[in-house]
Design a protein around this motif. Structure first.
Motif, PDB file in Angstrom:
ATOM      1  N   THR A 148       1.059  -1.398  -0.032  1.00 33.76           N
ATOM      2  CA  THR A 148      -0.070   0.077   0.082  1.00 33.76           C
ATOM      3  C   THR A 148       0.886   1.506  -0.032  1.00 33.76           C
ATOM      4  O   THR A 148       0.641   2.142  -0.808  1.00 33.76           O
ATOM      5  N   ASN A 152       1.124   3.770  -3.232  1.00 27.01           N
ATOM      6  CA  ASN A 152       0.641   5.157  -3.023  1.00 27.01           C
ATOM      7  C   ASN A 152       1.793   6.192  -3.376  1.00 27.01           C
ATOM      8  O   ASN A 152       1.775   7.379  -3.988  1.00 27.01           O
ATOM      9  N   CYS A 259      -8.155   5.830  -2.531  1.00 21.94           N
ATOM     10  CA  CYS A 259      -7.557   5.855  -1.198  1.00 21.94           C
ATOM     11  C   CYS A 259      -8.264   5.484  -0.217  1.00 21.94           C
ATOM     12  O   CYS A 259      -9.067   6.340   0.058  1.00 21.94           O
ATOM     13  N   GLU A 263      -4.402   1.589   5.050  1.00 25.99           N
ATOM     14  CA  GLU A 263      -4.242  -0.031   5.027  1.00 25.99           C
ATOM     15  C   GLU A 263      -4.542  -0.396   3.633  1.00 25.99           C
ATOM     16  O   GLU A 263      -4.396  -1.781   3.162  1.00 25.99           O
ATOM     17  N   LEU A 264      -5.293   0.405   2.797  1.00 23.21           N
ATOM     18  CA  LEU A 264      -5.982  -0.167   1.509  1.00 23.21           C
ATOM     19  C   LEU A 264      -6.021   0.856   0.550  1.00 23.21           C
ATOM     20  O   LEU A 264      -6.346   2.151   0.553  1.00 23.21           O
ATOM     21  N   THR A 265      -5.431   0.621  -0.805  1.00 23.65           N
ATOM     22  CA  THR A 265      -5.654   1.479  -1.727  1.00 23.65           C
ATOM     23  C   THR A 265      -6.418   0.430  -2.967  1.00 23.65           C
ATOM     24  O   THR A 265      -6.021  -0.531  -3.148  1.00 23.65           O
ATOM     25  N   ASN A 300      -7.234  -4.560  -5.311  1.00 22.84           N
ATOM     26  CA  ASN A 300      -7.044  -4.075  -3.915  1.00 22.84           C
ATOM     27  C   ASN A 300      -5.730  -4.354  -3.582  1.00 22.84           C
ATOM     28  O   ASN A 300      -5.145  -5.427  -3.364  1.00 22.84           O
ATOM     29  N   ILE A 301      -5.063  -3.294  -2.916  1.00 22.23           N
ATOM     30  CA  ILE A 301      -3.725  -3.384  -2.645  1.00 22.23           C
ATOM     31  C   ILE A 301      -3.493  -3.102  -1.139  1.00 22.23           C
ATOM     32  O   ILE A 301      -3.715  -1.726  -0.705  1.00 22.23           O
ATOM     33  N   ALA A 302      -3.263  -4.055  -0.241  1.00 18.25           N
ATOM     34  CA  ALA A 302      -3.004  -4.068   1.112  1.00 18.25           C
ATOM     35  C   ALA A 302      -1.575  -4.012   1.452  1.00 18.25           C
ATOM     36  O   ALA A 302      -0.737  -4.367   0.520  1.00 18.25           O
TER      37      ALA A 302
END
Length: 654
Positions: A148, A152, A259, A263-265, A300-302
């Motif tokens: 994440t 970002n 965003c 924790e998540l994008t 979903n990117i964690a």
């Protein structure tokens, strides 16, 4: 008095602040150049680069002018030159420590990636930046990445430097290796109110193409889109570098970033291509045509995982499905999960959507009915033995209206078979009564039939072409040794591979093999008995030895009906590696003691099937296997091959 004192101090502080501000503004260019020179000197020293510029000035509080930049790696060709760059920044973002370009004017940017022999002017990108990095052992476990944070930061950089308005002129990107080159030239790139449109001239070794690109750059909404189109676009560089040819009429990519906290994008977007044509020998020996392909993704990117949500859509031609994929890192190991469920859909949607040139035997086939598909792959690389693999294609009221290029039922009757060696045809013969060496199934001893089944595919007469557990075990073994060590093929799969498919080993062949096996088994195009009869008559049993008739004569100077129990077990053992039969024998033509364990196992399985009794199984003796045919004579003509560890495929009795 106190009030007056405080007032004087405040006035003095304000005056000092204004003086410092004025001084800072007056000296802004001196300070800016000093900071930039220090930074460039540090980067240049670390990467062995000569970085120079002619002029740098802060024209206003938020506008920078940069002119005459050059980057030259030590003793290499020039990597980058820049005529001028003027950027107006977002003052608010700048005060927060972020760079956000509002307007950009750029002229004469040239980037050249040059390689002569083994030396390149971009080598520094792949070198360790310090002695500590160079000495670090490659086996050191990597700490878990924060995906994440990384994505970002990357997107902040991308959106920060992409302006909503601007003009870029004379852009050139060149890749050159020895005498070959690719140059992309953009005469003028205009961005107005976040929209852009430009022409691109692609020149590869004097083959010139003209493309058009258009799209949207919207940093405030975190959105990007671009479409590349022309009557026929051929991507340069790929053929020279990868041996691949890729062309299309149009390609569209778009995505936006959401965003959802620390924790998540989430990335939401789509990619669409029209008129795609691909060639690579690893994919298919023919040019592959895909009329229309589309991917709609929800990614979903964690911090420790990347997930393709099942709301994503993959479509090619008339077929679409919703895949799920998750890759996660735990304690330094990867965990991959992939699931696809396609509920009932028209069978013709699958077979008419297959890219032409990829599945030659299935081109123009017409199939009616309904299909459904389920796939699951779960691999924890920390515990490979826990791997799960499920793959099932179901059919309902499926029937073949007409075949395409190939009659898939040809094995049901006599047909002509061609054997290959190193992709070259070496023998052609009829698999039927007209061939003098053809042996009907009822004339092949039951002992030999069952011995081959127990060695190759014990459940052949009970499965429908596939053994998921065997494929799972083969995949586990392949992952453990990091290579394709086991295949998990059934007799049905081996037959289709040899009778219907070309000998080019590629990804497409395995997919085509699976579809043809499913059709033959599901539609009962050839009976199991006939399939096994074909298998025993075309199997390679030695160097240019095909079928059980030739095998019995080559090794033992006998007819198939005269083979003993031990001779039958030996012939079953040699199928996986028929050209290495000499490794199993001593120079005088007697079987080596290393074969005892295999013989004992197969004999026990034959007894369990009732083909022989327990006494016969206990009495199996490898001393009864003695070469008497041409195989023995070959020992006098050449030295035995170096000994190697033979591996046999065992499946549980069906």
């Amino acid at each position: 008095m106190k009030k007056q004192c405080i007032l004087r101090i405040a006035t003095g502080l304000i005056g000092l602040l204004l003086l410092l501000t004025a001084g800072g503004y007056i000296l802004r260019n001196v300070l800016l150049n000093h900071m930039v020179e220090q930074r460039l000197a540090s980067v240049g020293k670390r990467h062995e680069l000569d970085i120079r510029y002619r002029h740098l000035t802060l024209k206003s509080i938020n506008t920078v002018l940069f002119e005459g930049l050059s980057i030259v790696p030590h003793e290499r060709d020039t990597l980058l030159t820049l005529g001028s760059l003027q950027a107006r920044l977002s003052l608010w973002e700048l005060l927060q420590g972020n760079v956000q370009i509002r307007h950009l004017q750029l002229d004469s940017l040239a980037v050249r990636f040059v390689k002569h022999g083994s030396e390149a002017n971009y080598d520094f990108l792949f070198r360790p930046t310090s002695e500590a990095d160079a000495s670090a052992p490659s086996t050191t476990p990597r700490s878990e990445e924060d995906y994440t944070l990384r994505i970002n930061k990357l997107l902040d950089l991308v959106f920060g430097f992409l302006p909503g308005n601007g003009t870029l002129t004379h852009l050139n990107i060149t890749e050159q290796k020895d005498n070959n080159y690719v140059n992309l030239h953009i005469p003028q790139f205009n961005i107005q109110d976040h929209r852009f449109r430009t022409d691109i001239v692609a020149d590869e070794d004097h083959y010139v193409q003209r493309w058009q690109a258009e799209g949207e750059i919207n940093p405030s909404d975190r959105r990007l889109s671009a479409t590349l189109h022309a009557p026929h676009i051929t991507l340069p560089y790929l053929k020279r570098r990868l041996g691949a040819e890729v062309s299309f009429d149009s390609l569209t990519c778009r995505f936006e970033q959401q965003c959802l906290g620390r924790e998540l994008t989430r990335l939401i977007g789509q990619t669409e291509v029209n008129g795609l044509k691909v060639y690579h020998r690893r994919l298919s020996p023919e040019l592959v045509n895909l009329d229309h392909g589309r991917l709609e993704f929800h990614l979903n990117i964690a911090p420790t995982s990347i997930e393709l949500d099942s709301t994503s859509l993959v479509r090619f031609n008339r077929l679409d499905f919703h895949p799920y994929l998750k890759v996660e890192q735990k304690n330094g190991y990867w965990h991959l999960t992939s699931v696809t469920d396609k509920p009932w859909f028209p069978a013709e949607d699958l077979f008419t959507s297959l890219p032409r040139g990829l599945f030659d035997n299935l081109d123009d086939i017409r199939i009616k009915g309904q299909l459904a598909y389920h796939f699951l792959l779960d691999v924890d690389f920390a515990h490979l033995d826990s791997l799960k693999l499920e793959s099932e294609l179901k059919g309902k009221d499926v029937h073949i209206e007409s075949y395409g290029h190939t009659n898939l039922s040809k094995m049901a009757e006599e047909f002509e078979y061609t054997a290959y060696e190193d992709d070259r045809p070496v023998r052609t013969f009829a698999v039927g009564p007209s061939w003098e060496h053809f042996t009907p199934l009822n004339q092949i001893p039951a002992i030999l039939q069952m011995a081959v089944l127990q060695s190759e595919d014990g459940a052949f007469f009970y499965h429908q072409g596939f053994l998921p557990d065997a494929l799972r075990e083969a995949l586990i073994q392949d992952l453990k040794v990091h290579r394709f060590a086991r295949g998990g093929s059934t007799i049905s799969m081996q037959l289709v591979k040899n009778v219907f498919l070309n000998r080019n080993k590629n990804i497409a062949r395995k997919l085509e093999e699976a579809l043809i096996v499913w059709l033959i088994e599901h539609q009962r195009l050839t009976s199991k008995e006939r399939m096994y009869e074909v298998y025993l008559n075309i199997a390679e049993w030695g160097p240019l030895v095909y079928g059980i008739h030739e095998a019995a004569d080559f090794y033992f100077a006998k007819r198939p009906s005269e083979l003993t129990l031990e001779e039958s077990i030996y012939l079953a053992s040699i199928i996986p590696k028929p050209k290495h039969f000499k490794n199993s024998f001593t120079p005088d033509g007697r079987l080596k003691d290393s074969q005892k364990g295999y013989f004992r196992l197969i004999a026990q399985r034959l007894a369990a099937k009732g083909i022989i009794n327990e006494a016969q199984a206990e009495g199996v003796d490898i001393a009864n296997v003695v070469l008497r045919g041409p195989a023995k004579e070959s020992f006098a003509l050449s030295k035995p091959e170096p000994s190697s560890s033979e591996s046999h495929r065992f499946t549980e009795p069906g």
